[in-house]
Design a protein around this motif. Structure first.
Motif, short mmCIF file in Angstrom:
data_model
loop_
_atom_site.label_atom_id
_atom_site.label_comp_id
_atom_site.label_asym_id
_atom_site.label_seq_id
_atom_site.Cartn_x
_atom_site.Cartn_y
_atom_site.Cartn_z
N GLY A 57 0.82 -1.20 0.00
CA GLY A 57 0.00 0.00 0.00
C GLY A 57 0.86 1.25 0.00
O GLY A 57 1.99 1.25 -0.48
N ASN A 58 0.34 2.32 0.54
CA ASN A 58 1.06 3.59 0.58
C ASN A 58 1.89 3.76 1.85
O ASN A 58 2.36 4.85 2.13
CB ASN A 58 0.07 4.76 0.45
N ALA A 59 2.04 2.71 2.62
CA ALA A 59 2.80 2.79 3.87
C ALA A 59 4.29 2.72 3.59
O ALA A 59 4.74 2.21 2.57
CB ALA A 59 2.40 1.65 4.79
N SER A 60 5.04 3.28 4.50
CA SER A 60 6.49 3.23 4.41
C SER A 60 7.03 2.59 5.68
O SER A 60 6.68 3.00 6.78
CB SER A 60 7.05 4.64 4.26
N GLY A 61 7.86 1.58 5.54
CA GLY A 61 8.41 0.92 6.72
C GLY A 61 8.82 -0.50 6.42
O GLY A 61 8.83 -0.94 5.27
N PHE A 62 9.16 -1.21 7.47
CA PHE A 62 9.62 -2.58 7.31
C PHE A 62 9.14 -3.38 8.51
O PHE A 62 9.40 -3.03 9.65
CB PHE A 62 11.15 -2.61 7.25
N PHE A 63 8.40 -4.45 8.25
CA PHE A 63 7.95 -5.35 9.31
C PHE A 63 9.00 -6.43 9.48
O PHE A 63 9.43 -7.05 8.51
CB PHE A 63 6.60 -5.98 8.96
N TYR A 64 9.43 -6.65 10.72
CA TYR A 64 10.45 -7.66 10.97
C TYR A 64 10.31 -8.21 12.39
O TYR A 64 9.65 -7.62 13.24
CB TYR A 64 11.86 -7.09 10.78
N ALA A 65 10.92 -9.33 12.62
CA ALA A 65 11.05 -9.92 13.95
C ALA A 65 12.54 -10.12 14.19
O ALA A 65 13.31 -10.32 13.26
CB ALA A 65 10.32 -11.24 14.03
N THR A 66 12.95 -10.04 15.43
CA THR A 66 14.37 -10.19 15.73
C THR A 66 14.57 -11.06 16.97
O THR A 66 13.68 -11.19 17.79
CB THR A 66 15.03 -8.80 15.93
N ASP A 67 15.73 -11.64 17.04
CA ASP A 67 16.13 -12.44 18.19
C ASP A 67 17.31 -11.72 18.83
O ASP A 67 18.21 -11.26 18.13
CB ASP A 67 16.54 -13.84 17.73
N VAL A 68 17.28 -11.59 20.15
CA VAL A 68 18.35 -10.89 20.86
C VAL A 68 18.99 -11.84 21.85
O VAL A 68 18.31 -12.52 22.61
CB VAL A 68 17.81 -9.65 21.61
N GLU A 69 20.31 -11.90 21.80
CA GLU A 69 21.07 -12.70 22.76
C GLU A 69 21.90 -11.73 23.60
O GLU A 69 22.52 -10.82 23.06
CB GLU A 69 21.99 -13.66 22.02
#
Length: 81
Positions: A57-69
């Protein structure tokens, strides 16, 4: 934005936290291009980055998941003494 120098005064038995974040190649590219447009932009900057996210769509961004150690170590173990 200018680079800041920091001087830390730590004892050999002081503890530090070490963080490791997972980062996909696609998200890495997105962040690099975003920084080219914002934080890293300067008088001698190259061509503007091509900031493309993964949201439709007209959205700007990035969907993500992350793992932190996270690990906590003393300077003594990091210095090897």
């Amino acid at each position: 934005m200018t680079q800041e120098a920091r001087v830390l005064d730590l004892g050999i038995n002081d503890r530090v936290n070490i963080y490791k974040f997972s980062l996909s190649e696609a998200y890495s590219t997105y962040l690099y291009n975003l920084f080219q447009e914002t934080d890293w932009k300067g008088l001698l900057s190259s061509v503007p980055g091509n900031v493309k996210g993964n949201i439709s769509g007209n959205a700007s961004g990035f969907f993500y998941a992350t793992d932190v150690e996270m690990q906590q170590r003393t300077l003594k173990t990091l210095a090897g003494n």
